[in-house]
Motif scaffolding. Structure first.
Motif, PDB file in Angstrom:
ATOM      1  N   ASP A   1     -45.000  80.824 104.718  1.00 51.37           N
ATOM      2  CA  ASP A   1     -44.671  81.246 103.305  1.00 51.37           C
ATOM      3  C   ASP A   1     -45.798  81.832 102.641  1.00 51.37           C
ATOM      4  N   ILE A   2     -46.986  81.627 102.995  1.00 50.37           N
ATOM      5  CA  ILE A   2     -48.152  82.289 102.372  1.00 50.37           C
ATOM      6  C   ILE A   2     -48.201  83.712 102.835  1.00 50.37           C
ATOM      7  N   LEU A   3     -48.003  83.652 103.974  1.00 45.81           N
ATOM      8  CA  LEU A   3     -47.969  85.055 104.532  1.00 45.81           C
ATOM      9  C   LEU A   3     -46.808  85.945 104.177  1.00 45.81           C
ATOM     10  N   MET A   4     -45.749  85.335 103.772  1.00 43.23           N
ATOM     11  CA  MET A   4     -44.640  86.080 103.116  1.00 43.23           C
ATOM     12  C   MET A   4     -44.927  86.466 101.546  1.00 43.23           C
ATOM     13  N   TYR A   5     -45.677  85.604 100.985  1.00 41.24           N
ATOM     14  CA  TYR A   5     -46.069  85.624  99.749  1.00 41.24           C
ATOM     15  C   TYR A   5     -47.226  86.798  99.523  1.00 41.24           C
ATOM     16  N   LEU A   6     -48.210  86.779 100.494  1.00 41.67           N
ATOM     17  CA  LEU A   6     -49.039  87.874 100.308  1.00 41.67           C
ATOM     18  C   LEU A   6     -48.379  89.299 100.737  1.00 41.67           C
ATOM     19  N   PHE A   7     -47.751  89.275 101.896  1.00 44.56           N
ATOM     20  CA  PHE A   7     -46.910  90.252 102.129  1.00 44.56           C
ATOM     21  C   PHE A   7     -45.957  91.068 100.976  1.00 44.56           C
ATOM     22  N   GLU A   8     -45.117  90.159 100.222  1.00 39.45           N
ATOM     23  CA  GLU A   8     -44.283  90.614  99.411  1.00 39.45           C
ATOM     24  C   GLU A   8     -45.026  91.076  98.255  1.00 39.45           C
ATOM     25  N   ASN A   9     -46.367  90.426  97.712  1.00 41.41           N
ATOM     26  CA  ASN A   9     -46.846  90.749  96.640  1.00 41.41           C
ATOM     27  C   ASN A   9     -47.960  91.936  96.815  1.00 41.41           C
ATOM     28  N   TYR A  10     -48.102  92.205  98.210  1.00 37.47           N
ATOM     29  CA  TYR A  10     -49.403  93.379  98.211  1.00 37.47           C
ATOM     30  C   TYR A  10     -48.871  94.491  99.076  1.00 37.47           C
ATOM     31  N   VAL A  11     -47.767  94.424  99.895  1.00 38.48           N
ATOM     32  CA  VAL A  11     -47.520  95.560 100.726  1.00 38.48           C
ATOM     33  C   VAL A  11     -46.996  96.679 100.185  1.00 38.48           C
ATOM     34  N   HIS A  12     -46.299  96.850  98.806  1.00 38.21           N
ATOM     35  CA  HIS A  12     -45.795  97.985  98.142  1.00 38.21           C
ATOM     36  C   HIS A  12     -46.405  97.892  96.719  1.00 38.21           C
ATOM     37  N   SER A  13     -47.502  97.273  96.601  1.00 36.06           N
ATOM     38  CA  SER A  13     -48.049  97.243  95.392  1.00 36.06           C
ATOM     39  C   SER A  13     -49.271  98.253  95.217  1.00 36.06           C
TER      40      SER A  13
ATOM     41  N   LEU B   1     -58.876  84.994  96.532  1.00 33.19           N
ATOM     42  CA  LEU B   1     -57.656  84.972  97.178  1.00 33.19           C
ATOM     43  C   LEU B   1     -57.123  83.426  97.136  1.00 33.19           C
ATOM     44  N   THR B   2     -58.061  82.624  97.662  1.00 33.75           N
ATOM     45  CA  THR B   2     -57.861  81.278  97.917  1.00 33.75           C
ATOM     46  C   THR B   2     -57.369  80.631  96.449  1.00 33.75           C
ATOM     47  N   LYS B   3     -58.163  80.985  95.310  1.00 27.78           N
ATOM     48  CA  LYS B   3     -57.834  80.490  94.047  1.00 27.78           C
ATOM     49  C   LYS B   3     -56.127  80.958  93.463  1.00 27.78           C
ATOM     50  N   GLU B   4     -55.998  82.215  93.687  1.00 32.10           N
ATOM     51  CA  GLU B   4     -54.674  82.735  93.464  1.00 32.10           C
ATOM     52  C   GLU B   4     -53.585  82.112  94.251  1.00 32.10           C
ATOM     53  N   LEU B   5     -53.812  81.855  95.494  1.00 33.74           N
ATOM     54  CA  LEU B   5     -52.552  81.185  96.338  1.00 33.74           C
ATOM     55  C   LEU B   5     -52.320  79.660  95.774  1.00 33.74           C
ATOM     56  N   THR B   6     -53.751  79.012  95.546  1.00 35.06           N
ATOM     57  CA  THR B   6     -53.671  77.775  94.876  1.00 35.06           C
ATOM     58  C   THR B   6     -52.784  77.625  93.742  1.00 35.06           C
ATOM     59  N   ARG B   7     -53.050  78.611  92.745  1.00 31.25           N
ATOM     60  CA  ARG B   7     -52.396  78.607  91.638  1.00 31.25           C
ATOM     61  C   ARG B   7     -50.767  78.908  91.808  1.00 31.25           C
ATOM     62  N   ALA B   8     -50.479  79.646  93.109  1.00 32.93           N
ATOM     63  CA  ALA B   8     -49.160  80.013  93.263  1.00 32.93           C
ATOM     64  C   ALA B   8     -48.435  78.573  93.790  1.00 32.93           C
ATOM     65  N   GLY B   9     -49.337  77.509  94.137  1.00 34.74           N
ATOM     66  CA  GLY B   9     -48.588  76.441  94.575  1.00 34.74           C
ATOM     67  C   GLY B   9     -48.853  76.130  95.973  1.00 34.74           C
ATOM     68  N   PHE B  10     -49.628  76.626  96.599  1.00 33.51           N
ATOM     69  CA  PHE B  10     -49.899  76.576  98.043  1.00 33.51           C
ATOM     70  C   PHE B  10     -51.013  75.670  98.345  1.00 33.51           C
ATOM     71  N   HIS B  11     -50.904  74.643  99.364  1.00 37.09           N
ATOM     72  CA  HIS B  11     -51.983  73.829  99.843  1.00 37.09           C
ATOM     73  C   HIS B  11     -53.146  74.407 100.556  1.00 37.09           C
ATOM     74  N   GLN B  12     -54.261  73.822 100.333  1.00 40.53           N
ATOM     75  CA  GLN B  12     -55.641  74.463 100.671  1.00 40.53           C
ATOM     76  C   GLN B  12     -55.554  74.521 102.299  1.00 40.53           C
ATOM     77  N   VAL B  13     -55.113  73.508 102.925  1.00 39.58           N
ATOM     78  CA  VAL B  13     -55.045  73.658 104.452  1.00 39.58           C
ATOM     79  C   VAL B  13     -54.062  74.953 105.010  1.00 39.58           C
ATOM     80  N   ASP B  14     -52.961  74.915 104.292  1.00 39.18           N
ATOM     81  CA  ASP B  14     -52.051  76.081 104.796  1.00 39.18           C
ATOM     82  C   ASP B  14     -52.657  77.431 104.363  1.00 39.18           C
ATOM     83  N   ILE B  15     -53.334  77.421 103.033  1.00 40.44           N
ATOM     84  CA  ILE B  15     -53.870  78.527 102.740  1.00 40.44           C
ATOM     85  C   ILE B  15     -55.097  79.029 103.980  1.00 40.44           C
ATOM     86  N   LEU B  16     -55.820  78.123 104.297  1.00 44.11           N
ATOM     87  CA  LEU B  16     -56.832  78.361 105.183  1.00 44.11           C
ATOM     88  C   LEU B  16     -56.314  78.878 106.492  1.00 44.11           C
TER      89      LEU B  16
END
Length: 157
Positions: free
Chosen positions: A3-15, A26-41
């Motif tokens: 889900d994190i990979l998809m979030y990054l891909f969808e938010n940055y690929v055509h942006s 980037l970790t802070k942004e993903l944490t604010r988006a609701g993702f867990h630290q372990v999964d982010i890493l």
């Protein structure tokens, strides 16, 4: 992690927004988006390994790689069902993927946390690999067409 990979891909690929280079931001942004630290890493490590594949040795390639076929390991057949393996073969046959790209895709799939991958998820992994490997713009566009364009009517009667 996927889900994190998809979030990054969808938010940055055509942006026009450049992917944040600072891992902490980037970790802070993903944490604010609701993702867990372990999964982010894990997701960031996945992306880092994708970059490493482009630069490192490629022991899976040999002089006759274009005339070879792929035999999957037991772990790979568990993760990639028949539909996924068939789709990879199809992409090779229509020259969206070459041997090197196929192996990069399989490598990235094997590092995902999911025990088994569905075909739609595999397609996104393929897009991520094609997007991140320079020189594959045409293949990326073909892959996008395969994902987003719905066929009109029946192919066979």
């Amino acid at each position: 992690m996927f889900d994190i990979l998809m979030y990054l891909f969808e938010n940055y690929v055509h942006s026009e927004v450049e992917l944040l280079v600072d891992e902490d931001e980037l970790t802070k942004e993903l944490t604010r988006a609701g993702f867990h630290q372990v999964d982010i890493l894990k997701a960031l490590a996945w992306l880092e390994h994708l970059a490493d594949l482009q630069e490192g040795d490629k022991p899976y390639l040999c002089n006759h790689a274009q005339h070879s076929f792929r035999i999957y390991t037991e772990a790979e057949t568990t993760k990639l069902d028949v539909a996924c393996r068939g789709f990879l073969l199809f992409l090779e046959q229509i020259q969206v993927l070459n041997v090197e790209l196929r192996e990069m895709v399989i490598d990235r799939v094997m590092e995902l946390d999911d025990p088994a991958l569905v075909l739609d998820d595999l397609k996104w992994v393929i897009l991520m690999v094609l997007f991140n490997v320079p020189g594959n713009e045409s293949a990326y566009e073909q892959m996008e067409d395969l994902i987003f364009e719905q066929p009109e009517g029946r192919l066979h009667s």
